[in-house]
Scaffold this motif. Structure first.
Motif, mmCIF file in Angstrom:
data_model
loop_
_atom_site.group_PDB
_atom_site.id
_atom_site.type_symbol
_atom_site.label_atom_id
_atom_site.label_comp_id
_atom_site.label_asym_id
_atom_site.label_seq_id
_atom_site.Cartn_x
_atom_site.Cartn_y
_atom_site.Cartn_z
ATOM 1 N N LEU A 4 0.833 -1.198 0.000
ATOM 2 C CA LEU A 4 0.000 0.000 0.000
ATOM 3 C C LEU A 4 0.874 1.258 0.000
ATOM 4 N N LEU A 5 1.883 1.266 0.859
ATOM 5 C CA LEU A 5 2.726 2.451 0.949
ATOM 6 C C LEU A 5 3.635 2.599 -0.253
ATOM 7 N N LYS A 6 4.036 1.499 -0.842
ATOM 8 C CA LYS A 6 4.844 1.560 -2.059
ATOM 9 C C LYS A 6 4.025 2.235 -3.164
ATOM 10 N N ALA A 7 2.767 1.823 -3.280
ATOM 11 C CA ALA A 7 1.878 2.431 -4.272
ATOM 12 C C ALA A 7 1.705 3.929 -3.978
ATOM 13 N N PHE A 8 1.548 4.288 -2.700
ATOM 14 C CA PHE A 8 1.412 5.683 -2.295
ATOM 15 C C PHE A 8 2.659 6.474 -2.688
ATOM 16 N N ASP A 9 3.842 5.903 -2.393
ATOM 17 C CA ASP A 9 5.109 6.575 -2.731
ATOM 18 C C ASP A 9 5.230 6.800 -4.229
ATOM 19 N N GLU A 10 4.864 5.794 -5.018
ATOM 20 C CA GLU A 10 4.942 5.926 -6.474
ATOM 21 C C GLU A 10 3.996 7.019 -6.952
ATOM 22 N N HIS A 11 2.812 7.066 -6.337
ATOM 23 C CA HIS A 11 1.827 8.091 -6.681
ATOM 24 C C HIS A 11 2.400 9.493 -6.371
ATOM 25 N N VAL A 12 3.008 9.639 -5.184
ATOM 26 C CA VAL A 12 3.601 10.914 -4.793
ATOM 27 C C VAL A 12 4.718 11.289 -5.761
ATOM 28 N N GLU A 13 5.599 10.335 -6.074
ATOM 29 C CA GLU A 13 6.710 10.601 -6.988
ATOM 30 C C GLU A 13 6.197 11.074 -8.363
ATOM 31 N N GLU A 14 5.191 10.380 -8.875
ATOM 32 C CA GLU A 14 4.656 10.742 -10.192
ATOM 33 C C GLU A 14 4.079 12.158 -10.203
ATOM 34 N N ASN A 15 3.477 12.538 -9.081
ATOM 35 C CA ASN A 15 2.827 13.853 -9.027
ATOM 36 C C ASN A 15 3.769 14.979 -8.648
ATOM 37 N N LEU A 16 4.984 14.678 -8.245
ATOM 38 C CA LEU A 16 5.926 15.742 -7.880
ATOM 39 C C LEU A 16 6.872 16.107 -9.016
ATOM 40 N N ILE A 17 6.966 15.268 -10.011
ATOM 41 C CA ILE A 17 7.928 15.510 -11.087
ATOM 42 C C ILE A 17 7.373 16.448 -12.148
#
Length: 125
Positions: A112-125
């Motif tokens: 769950l948190l891995k998916a959250f981190d990937e989501h955050v990374e995608e939206n910060l770039i």
């Protein structure tokens, strides 16, 4: 089962002794539960002139401030949710446990948190 009440606080601060060459400093999160602390770096740097120490967030309307504050809000919501989830499931909540689950160190919550981190990374770039 009687619930143990605990004091919970999430707070953001700058690690001013770790200043980068460009003058920016890393943002950290500190979780405090019943007086015991756990802290972790947010993997985000900010110009210290944009930081409001009293409020524990960035000031102004710049893209940098907005981006940092959005990350802080997501993080705060995430750690609050984890705190409540642990409280519902088990009696003992610790700052370290909340931090580990949030950071994906707890294997049950890892996906769950891995998916959250990937989501955050995608939206910060």
């Amino acid at each position: 089962m009687k619930r143990m009440r605990s004091t919970f606080k999430g707070l953001f601060f700058l690690k001013r002794d770790k200043q980068k060459k460009d003058g920016s400093v890393p943002v950290y999160c500190r979780i405090t539960i019943d007086g015991k602390e756990a802290r972790f770096g947010m993997k985000k740097n900010i110009d210290p002139k944009l930081w409001n120490v009293k409020e524990g967030k960035a000031t102004g309307k710049s893209a940098e401030s907005s981006e940092v504050n959005a990350l802080l809000e997501k993080t705060k919501a995430g750690i609050h949710k984890i705190y409540r989830d642990i409280q519902e499931r088990e009696n003992a909540v610790s700052a370290e446990k909340v931090k580990n689950i949030f950071l994906g160190i707890d294997s049950k919550q890892y996906m769950l948190l891995k998916a959250f981190d990937e989501h955050v990374e995608e939206n910060l770039i």
